[in-house]
Design an enzyme around this catalytic site. Structure first.
Site, mmCIF file in Angstrom:
data_model
loop_
_atom_site.group_PDB
_atom_site.id
_atom_site.type_symbol
_atom_site.label_atom_id
_atom_site.label_comp_id
_atom_site.label_asym_id
_atom_site.label_seq_id
_atom_site.Cartn_x
_atom_site.Cartn_y
_atom_site.Cartn_z
ATOM 1 N N ASP A 89 -5.760 0.416 -0.523
ATOM 2 C CA ASP A 89 -5.333 -0.906 -0.058
ATOM 3 C C ASP A 89 -4.708 -1.631 -1.244
ATOM 4 O O ASP A 89 -4.107 -0.995 -2.101
ATOM 5 C CB ASP A 89 -6.514 -1.670 0.551
ATOM 6 C CG ASP A 89 -6.086 -2.644 1.635
ATOM 7 O OD1 ASP A 89 -5.350 -3.600 1.314
ATOM 8 O OD2 ASP A 89 -6.454 -2.464 2.807
ATOM 9 N N HIS A 99 -1.330 -0.806 -2.155
ATOM 10 C CA HIS A 99 -0.498 -1.763 -1.432
ATOM 11 C C HIS A 99 -0.029 -2.921 -2.301
ATOM 12 O O HIS A 99 0.303 -3.986 -1.786
ATOM 13 C CB HIS A 99 -1.265 -2.298 -0.219
ATOM 14 C CG HIS A 99 -1.657 -1.239 0.759
ATOM 15 N ND1 HIS A 99 -2.304 -1.528 1.948
ATOM 16 C CD2 HIS A 99 -1.498 0.106 0.747
ATOM 17 C CE1 HIS A 99 -2.533 -0.405 2.611
ATOM 18 N NE2 HIS A 99 -2.052 0.601 1.896
#
Length: 514
Positions: A291, A318
Site C-alpha cells: 500500500d 502506492h
C-alpha cells in the site's frame, strides 16, 4: 533529538525546518539483557506455535523487563547461548524513557493467534461487515515520550502464516483475511505492527519491520519522531519467491489459503504513516509494501506540519503520499533525495497527494527536490477526487513545488501516467522546474473519475521554469479545461543524476525478494 540513553553521532545529519537532526546511535545504558529462546527454521517459527497455547511464550519476560527498566535505559534482546535468534510474543506496551534494543541477527516474531490481539470486540482475525476495530497492535505506545526501538534486528508480523485460533484457524492467514476486502464488502480485522498515540521524542533506528498483517508503523498525534535507517518489507522471502515470481494458483487472488504472496496481494500493509503529527523525520530508509510507502494524514487534532523525508529508497507500493484524510491541514512537508523503483507494478505510484470532499482540507507548502524514478506506473498524482465520498470538506492543494525530478522510464508504462485534478474554487497550485522524463513522455490522465471534471488536467495552475519541464508542451494544449499554464522556461539544466540512485533492497535486507 534522540531517545534518552542514546548519544547522538556526528557522522551524518539532516537539516530540517526545525533544526539539524543528527543520526541516532545505540544505547549506552542497558537495564536488562534477554536471551533469545526460539530457533527459526528458514526464517519461520510456524513449527513452534501450531498449538495456540504456545502462541506467545516470550511476551511476559519482555513486558516485565520494559516495565521495570528505569528511564534513560534500554532492554536489549540478543541471541541465546546456543545460537537461538528468535523471540515469540504477543502485544506489548512501551513506556516513557525506555528503549527496546533488538540486536542484529535477532528477530522478534509476532504471535499468529488472533486471541492474543483481540481488544474485547471478539472479531480479530476475521473480515466483518462492522468496521469497529477489533485488534490491538503488536507494539503499542500511549502518550509515551523519550522512547525508541533501535538495533539491527527484525520485527516480523508473520502476515502470511496461517492463523491458529478463531473461525479462520488453519484456513486463512492475516493476508488472506485482508484480501477478502477485495472480493466482498467487508472490513479486515488485522493488527498493526506498531501503533503510537500521543507523546513524542520517539526514535526508530536501524530496525526492520516486515510482513505486517496491516499497517507497519502508525503514528498519531506525535510531536518529534526520528525514523532513521529503518527497513519496511512485505512480503519477505519467507512468504514469496525471488522476484515475487509466485507460481500460478498460489496467490490470494487465486486460492485460499494462499501459499505465495506479492506486494500487490498483501492489502493495506502501509509502511510509515504519521497522522496529526509534527516534527517528523524519515531518513536513509527503505520501504517496499502493498500500500502507501508513506501516508501523511490529518483527520483530526491540529493537523500535520513540519515533516521531512530525506535520502529514502522506495520500491513496490502506492507512493510517498499525503492523504487521504487532510481535514485539519497538512503543511511544511519536504521531500529530498528520493528514489522510487516501482518494478512496473500496476499499482505503483511515486509522489501523491490525495483527498476527497468528505475529508479534504488545505495541503500547503509541500516541496519535492532531487527525485529519481523508474518503472513507476503513476509517477505523480495530485487528486482531489480520490474517492466517490460526498461532503463539503473540499481539498485544496496549494504551494506545491517540484525542483529536480528525473524519470528514466518504465518497461511496461513508458513515461507512466500523471494525474492533476482539483475543484474549480480550490485549484491545484503547482510549480515545476527541471522535471525531465527520458524518452517516451508521460501520459496525462484524460478522463475524470469520482465526480471530477470529465477532462483532465482540471482546475490546475501550472507554473514552469526557469529550467525545463519535458512534458510542458502537452499541458499547453489543455488550457481549454480552465487550467492556467505559465511557461517561463528560459534556461537549460542537466537532469537530476540518477546513476547511483537505485539499489536492490536485498542489499540492505537479505530476505528481500528484490
Amino acid at each position: 533529538m534522540s531517545a534518552l540513553g542514546c548519544a547522538a553521532q556526528t557522522t551524518a545529519s539532516v537539516t530540517t525546518s526545525w533544526g539539524v537532526i543528527a543520526e541516532p546511535s545505540l544505547p549506552t545504558l542497558v537495564c536488562k539483557t534477554l536471551l533469545a529462546t526460539q530457533t527459526p527454521v528458514n526464517g519461520s517459527l510456524d513449527a513452534v506455535d501450531a498449538n495456540p497455547a504456545n502462541s506467545a511464550p516470550d511476551t511476559a519476560q519482555i513486558q516485565q523487563a520494559l516495565d521495570n527498566c528505569p528511564a534513560g535505559q534500554a532492554v536489549h534482546l540478543v541471541k541465546g547461548g546456543a545460537g537461538q535468534s528468535g523471540f515469540l510474543m504477543g502485544p506489548i506496551n512501551l513506556k516513557s524513557g525506555v528503549t527496546l534494543w533488538i540486536d542484529s541477527g535477532v528477530t522478534l516474531f509476532a504471535s499468529r493467534n488472533p486471541a492474543d490481539y483481540d481488544n474485547g470486540v471478539g472479531a480479530c482475525g476475521t473480515a466483518t461487515a462492522n468496521s469497529t476495530p477489533s485488534c490491538n497492535a503488536l507494539i503499542r505506545l500511549d502518550h509515551v515520550t523519550h522512547s525508541g526501538i533501535v538495533g539491527g534486528g527484525v520485527i516480523d508480523g508473520r502476515g502470511g502464516s496461517l492463523l491458529t485460533s478463531g473461525p479462520n484457524a488453519g484456513r486463512r492467514s492475516w493476508w488472506d483475511v485482508a484480501y477478502q476486502t477485495k472480493t466482498s464488502n467487508v472490513n479486515q480485522q488485522n493488527p498493526r505492527l506498531l501503533n503510537a498515540n500521543g507523546g513524542g521524542s520517539f526514535v526508530l533506528y536501524g530496525v526492520a519491520f516486515e510482513n505486517a498483517p496491516n499497517f507497519h508503523i502508525a503514528l498519531d498525534a506525535m510531536d518529534g519522531v526520528i525514523a532513521w535507517g529503518i527497513k519496511i518489507l512485505s512480503p519477505s522471502l519467507v512468504y514469496s519467491k525471488p522476484g515475487y515470481a509466485c507460481p500460478k494458483g498460489t496467490t490470494p487472488d487465486q486460492v485460499t489459503p494462499a501459499t505465495c504472496f506479492t506486494p500487490d496481494t498483501v492489502k493495506n500493509t502501509d509502511g510509515f504513516d504519521p497522522g496529526e503529527s509534527s516534527h517528523v523525520l524519515l531518513a536513509y530508509s527503505y520501504v517496499s509494501d502493498g500500500d502507501d510507502h508513506v501516508a501523511v494524514k490529518a483527520g483530526s487534532g491540529a493537523g500535520s506540519h513540519d515533516l521531512m523525508f530525506a535520502h529514502n529508497h522506495l520500491y513496490y507500493g502506492h507512493g510517498l503520499s499525503i492523504g487521504s484524510e487532510t481535514n485539519t491541514g497538512v503543511s511544511n512537508v519536504a521531500v529530498e533525495d528520493l528514489s522510487v523503483d516501482g518494478y512496473d507494478s500496476p499499482n505503483g505510484v511515486g509522489i501523491r497527494i490525495k483527498s476527497d470532499a468528505s475529508r479534504g482540507g488545505v495541503v500547503s507548502a509541500v516541496s519535492y527536490q532531487d527525485i529519481c524514478m523508474r518503472n513507476v506506473h503513476e509517477p505523480m498524482a495530485f487528486d482531489a477526487f480520490y474517492s466517490a465520498a460526498k461532503g463539503k470538506s473540499y481539498p485544496w492543494f496549494k504551494g506545491i513545488t517540484i525542483n529536480g525530478f528525473h524519470d528514466t522510464g518504465s518497461v511496461s508504462y513508458g513515461g507512466g501516467e500523471l494525474v492533476f485534478a482539483a475543484y474549480a474554487k480550490y485549484p491545484l497550485q503547482i510549480s515545476m522546474q527541471n522535471v525531465q522524463f527520458d524518452g517516451e513522455q508521460p501520459t496525462l490522465a484524460m478522463k475524470g473519475h469520482n465526480g471530477s471534471p470529465s477532462q483532465l488536467p482540471a482546475n490546475t495552475d501550472f507554473s514552469f521554469g526557469p529550467t525545463p519541464v519535458s512534458f510542458a508542451g502537452n499541458l499547453e494544449t489543455k488550457q481549454g479545461t480552465g487550467d492556467v499554464v505559465t511557461n517561463s522556461v528560459n534556461a537549460s539544466s542537466s537532469p537530476v543524476d540518477c546513476s547511483d540512485a537505485f539499489v536492490p533492497m536485498s542489499s540492505v535486507l537479505s530476505d528481500s525478494p528484490i
